[in-house]
Every structure is written in C-alpha cells, then in structure tokens.
Design a protein around this motif. Structure first.
Motif, PDB file in Angstrom:
ATOM      1  N   VAL A 216       4.702  15.341  -7.163  1.00 20.85           N
ATOM      2  CA  VAL A 216       5.650  16.044  -7.114  1.00 20.85           C
ATOM      3  C   VAL A 216       6.039  16.601  -8.571  1.00 20.85           C
ATOM      4  N   GLN A 217       6.031  15.666  -9.509  1.00 24.28           N
ATOM      5  CA  GLN A 217       6.484  16.063 -10.875  1.00 24.28           C
ATOM      6  C   GLN A 217       5.476  17.301 -11.326  1.00 24.28           C
ATOM      7  N   VAL A 218       4.026  17.069 -11.138  1.00 23.73           N
ATOM      8  CA  VAL A 218       3.105  18.099 -11.545  1.00 23.73           C
ATOM      9  C   VAL A 218       3.256  19.141 -11.011  1.00 23.73           C
TER      10      VAL A 218
ATOM     11  N   ALA B 126       3.490  23.787  -1.347  1.00 19.66           N
ATOM     12  CA  ALA B 126       2.852  22.503  -1.519  1.00 19.66           C
ATOM     13  C   ALA B 126       4.152  21.495  -1.966  1.00 19.66           C
ATOM     14  N   LEU B 127       5.015  22.001  -2.866  1.00 24.66           N
ATOM     15  CA  LEU B 127       5.901  21.220  -3.355  1.00 24.66           C
ATOM     16  C   LEU B 127       6.984  20.674  -2.264  1.00 24.66           C
ATOM     17  N   ALA B 128       7.450  21.556  -1.318  1.00 21.22           N
ATOM     18  CA  ALA B 128       8.079  21.220  -0.132  1.00 21.22           C
ATOM     19  C   ALA B 128       7.416  20.280   0.653  1.00 21.22           C
ATOM     20  N   GLU B 129       6.206  20.379   0.793  1.00 23.25           N
ATOM     21  CA  GLU B 129       5.368  19.451   1.582  1.00 23.25           C
ATOM     22  C   GLU B 129       5.421  18.103   1.021  1.00 23.25           C
ATOM     23  N   LEU B 130       5.125  18.198  -0.309  1.00 23.29           N
ATOM     24  CA  LEU B 130       5.111  16.843  -0.975  1.00 23.29           C
ATOM     25  C   LEU B 130       6.607  16.058  -1.074  1.00 23.29           C
ATOM     26  N   GLU B 131       7.483  16.801  -1.261  1.00 24.48           N
ATOM     27  CA  GLU B 131       8.637  16.172  -1.372  1.00 24.48           C
ATOM     28  C   GLU B 131       9.276  15.652   0.187  1.00 24.48           C
ATOM     29  N   HIS B 132       8.931  16.384   1.130  1.00 23.46           N
ATOM     30  CA  HIS B 132       9.132  15.959   2.629  1.00 23.46           C
ATOM     31  C   HIS B 132       8.421  14.542   2.741  1.00 23.46           C
ATOM     32  N   SER B 133       7.052  14.678   2.457  1.00 22.36           N
ATOM     33  CA  SER B 133       6.126  13.382   2.561  1.00 22.36           C
ATOM     34  C   SER B 133       6.776  12.134   1.830  1.00 22.36           C
TER      35      SER B 133
ATOM     36  N   ALA C 173       0.708  -1.307  -0.087  1.00 25.35           N
ATOM     37  CA  ALA C 173       0.007  -0.073  -0.067  1.00 25.35           C
ATOM     38  C   ALA C 173       0.989   1.231   0.121  1.00 25.35           C
ATOM     39  N   GLY C 174       1.834   1.238   0.750  1.00 21.85           N
ATOM     40  CA  GLY C 174       2.791   2.404   1.075  1.00 21.85           C
ATOM     41  C   GLY C 174       3.409   2.706  -0.502  1.00 21.85           C
ATOM     42  N   LYS C 175       3.906   1.524  -1.242  1.00 25.22           N
ATOM     43  CA  LYS C 175       4.430   1.877  -2.529  1.00 25.22           C
ATOM     44  C   LYS C 175       3.453   2.542  -3.504  1.00 25.22           C
ATOM     45  N   VAL C 176       2.313   2.063  -3.378  1.00 28.67           N
ATOM     46  CA  VAL C 176       1.200   2.621  -4.360  1.00 28.67           C
ATOM     47  C   VAL C 176       1.102   3.915  -3.877  1.00 28.67           C
ATOM     48  N   GLU C 177       0.865   4.430  -2.569  1.00 29.18           N
ATOM     49  CA  GLU C 177       1.005   5.859  -2.349  1.00 29.18           C
ATOM     50  C   GLU C 177       2.092   6.770  -2.547  1.00 29.18           C
ATOM     51  N   LEU C 178       3.350   6.202  -2.550  1.00 26.17           N
ATOM     52  CA  LEU C 178       4.455   6.836  -2.788  1.00 26.17           C
ATOM     53  C   LEU C 178       4.590   7.034  -4.183  1.00 26.17           C
ATOM     54  N   SER C 179       4.245   6.027  -5.101  1.00 29.45           N
ATOM     55  CA  SER C 179       4.089   6.407  -6.550  1.00 29.45           C
ATOM     56  C   SER C 179       3.316   7.418  -6.736  1.00 29.45           C
ATOM     57  N   GLN C 180       2.205   7.621  -6.065  1.00 31.70           N
ATOM     58  CA  GLN C 180       1.243   8.633  -6.375  1.00 31.70           C
ATOM     59  C   GLN C 180       1.874  10.085  -6.025  1.00 31.70           C
ATOM     60  N   LYS C 181       2.462   9.991  -4.814  1.00 35.78           N
ATOM     61  CA  LYS C 181       3.134  11.270  -4.677  1.00 35.78           C
ATOM     62  C   LYS C 181       4.168  11.623  -5.244  1.00 35.78           C
ATOM     63  N   GLN C 182       4.883  10.867  -5.784  1.00 35.48           N
ATOM     64  CA  GLN C 182       6.139  11.054  -6.670  1.00 35.48           C
ATOM     65  C   GLN C 182       5.622  11.727  -8.014  1.00 35.48           C
TER      66      GLN C 182
END
Length: 375
Positions: A100-102, A169-176, A88-97
C-alpha cells in the motif's frame, strides 16, 4: 293475615337467598383450601422430588475425566491451527501494508505527471485545426504544432489511464488490507473462546475427580502411575523391531531403531517428564503435535504443526508394520486430535493432556486410527 304471612315468607326467602351464596362461597373456599392442603401434604417437597445423585464409581469417574481431557486436547489442537492462521495472516498483512505504501507513492507521482501534462496542452485547443490552417500563412509551423499537441494529448491520455489503474490498484489493496484486519480480529476472538472452552473442560474434569473420596482419588492416581510405569518398562524392554543398549548414566535401557526414525525417537525420549502445555513446541514444554514436530525436525524432516495435518504426510504404515519413530494417531481417522510416536513393543511416547507430562503409554490405551512414517 294472609298477606302478612305471605310477606313474611317472601322476606324469609330473600334472607335465605342472600345468606345462601355467602355460605356456599365459604364452603367452596374452605373446601379448596382443604383440598390444596391435602395435595400439598401428599406431594413431596423439592428435596424429596429429586432423587439423590448416584455416587460415581472410580471407573465411571476415570472414564469421564479421560473423555474431558480428550476433548480439551482436541480444542487445544484447534487453538494451534487458528494461531497458525493468525501468524500467516500477520505476515501477509504486513506485506500488503508495505505494498500500500509503495502504491501510494506511485499514485502521488503519477498524479503530479498528470498535472504537468495538462499544463502542456495546446493553448488554442478550442480553435478548429482546419480554420487555423486557412488563416495562417505559416502552414508548416502550424502542422508541427498540431503534431506536437496530438503527441502531448496522447501522452496525457496514457498518463491518465495509468493514474486510474494505479488508483484502482491502491483501492483494492486498501480494501484487502482492511478485510485481512477484520479476519485477524475475528480469529483472535476465536482463540479466546477456544482457550476458555479448553479450560472449562479441565475444570469440569477436576470437579468429577472431586466427587471421589480421598481413598478413591489415591487409588485412581496409583492406577495411572502403575500404567505409566508398566508402559515405560515395556518400552525400554526392547522388541523385535528395536535394539536395546545399556545406558550406564541412567540405569535404564534405551530403545533405538534405524535412520531418521531413531533420531526422532531419541529426541522425544530426551523430553520425558516435561509438562504438557497447550500450543507449546519446546524447549521446556510440549503439546502432542509440538513434540512430534520437533522430534522429526531434529531428525532433519519438516512436518506440519498439528496432528491432523501430520496424519497426511509421509508413508502410510499399518499397525502390524510399525517401527520406532513412526507417528501414531488416535480418536478420529478423518481428523485425528492426538498424535504420539511409536517406541516399540506396543508402546508409544506422547504428551497426553493438561496436567500431565511427556511419558510412555500403551498403544492400546487410546483408539488407534492410523500411522505415518515421515521420512
């Protein structure tokens, strides 16, 4: 004469005084050595001090092996739980990555807009507006320019604010994202530890078995085989809650119930003889909860992956009201570490532990803690 005699006495006294302590020390040292020798002789050696280990009876060995197998399977269930979290974490991480690009693209575009707005600022922004009105002859044109400048400034402030928000927002996404990566790394380490712990339990159970003689090991294996055969005979013999029908192809009888429970049980029976493998959910091997999950999935009902979670779904069933296909749980009421499926006539079908296969067993062979009917 008298003085010589006295001198001689003093000499003798000095000689005795010098010799006395040396003799005394030899006596003391000699006495200590003798005393140590006596103590060393009196005390038993290391091999005598430790009592010889008591040989295990077959019953004691069986109990120890079963306990270790139970502990190993409980660890396997923890392993599956952590693996689920990782997936589940990998799926969430992939979405967050992806997010981050967007977000990075948005920040880049907004940054470009900030530069463009800055170039459009009023050229004479440092000149007081009231002074310019006083010195200019074209007041209407000036006021139009001032209005335009104020609008530009307003746009610039909006763009700057948007830019700052997007940067945050970008900084928060990168930290998460970094936090999620750290969690996944830690969970992967947990998997390694759990696997090693489970294997250690299995290895320890083999050591206990090795303490028995060949004849005792054979007797233990024969007892297990007989228990499995008895359970199969009872399971396939039918009961008041089941219907027995002849299966001409196998020469055995098949127990069926009604509805989805019957379909789930039919799937489980088709897996008889397949090996137990930790974290496996078919098609060629199973762990306990992998078997029950797939069985009910075949019946059109989705249930969780691990035994503890399965014990919290569906309808609670009392031991007296069990029907074919019902899930039965063992060992710990709050957090069951083992699950099987009720067959009927006091028997279950389950994937027991490493080294075993999917098979029948008596419901009473393990500490029963509850039952559920998923659908």
């Amino acid at each position: 004469m008298t003085s010589r005699h006295r001198g001689t006495n003093r000499g003798d006294q000095r000689s005795s005084a010098a010799v006395g302590p040396r003799v005394l020390r030899r006596l003391v040292v000699g006495g200590s050595s003798l005393a140590l020798a006596v103590v060393a002789f009196a005390l038993p050696g290391p091999e005598l001090a430790q009592a010889a280990p008591t040989a295990l009876t077959v019953a004691e060995a069986k109990a120890q092996i079963e306990q270790l197998q139970t502990e190993s399977e409980a660890i396997d269930q923890q392993y599956v739980s952590v693996q689920q979290q990782i997936d589940a974490g990998k799926v969430e991480l992939s979405q967050k990555q992806s997010d981050v690009q967007v977000q990075t693209a948005k920040v880049t575009q907004t940054k470009r807009q900030v530069g463009q707005v800055a170039l459009a600022q009023f050229q004479n922004r440092n000149v007081d507006t009231a002074a310019r009105i006083f010195f200019t002859s074209d007041t209407d044109n000036l006021l139009s320019q001032v209005s335009t400048v104020e609008k530009v400034s307003e746009n610039q402030n909006t763009v700057l604010q948007t830019y700052q928000e997007q940067q945050a927002a970008l900084a928060e996404l990168e930290h998460s994202t970094q936090t999620d990566l750290a969690v996944l790394t830690d969970q992967q380490k947990q998997l390694t530890t759990l696997r090693a712990d489970s294997e250690a339990k299995v290895a320890e159970s083999k050591k206990v078995l090795a303490k028995l003689t060949a004849a005792e090991q054979a007797a233990l294996a024969a007892a297990d085989k007989k228990a499995a055969a008895d359970a199969q005979a009872m399971a396939e013999g039918g009961s008041s809650t089941t219907t027995a029908t002849t299966d001409d192809t196998s020469g055995t009888s098949s127990i069926t119930g009604t509805g989805r429970g019957a379909k789930a049980l039919a799937f489980a029976r088709d897996q008889l003889g397949k090996p137990y493998v930790y974290a496996a959910a078919g098609p060629n091997s199973f762990d306990c909860s992998g078997l029950t999950m797939k069985a009910w999935q075949a019946a059109g009902v989705t249930i969780p992956r691990i035994a503890a979670a399965q014990s919290r779904v569906g309808q609670v069933v009392s031991k007296a009201d069990l029907q074919p296909g019902d899930l039965v749980f063992f060992y710990n009421a709050a957090n069951p570490s083992h699950v099987g499926m009720y067959v009927g006539n006091g028997q279950i079908i389950h994937a027991p532990h490493t080294g075993s296969v999917v098979k029948y067993a008596a419901l009473s062979s393990m500490p029963f803690v509850g039952a559920r009917r998923p659908g």
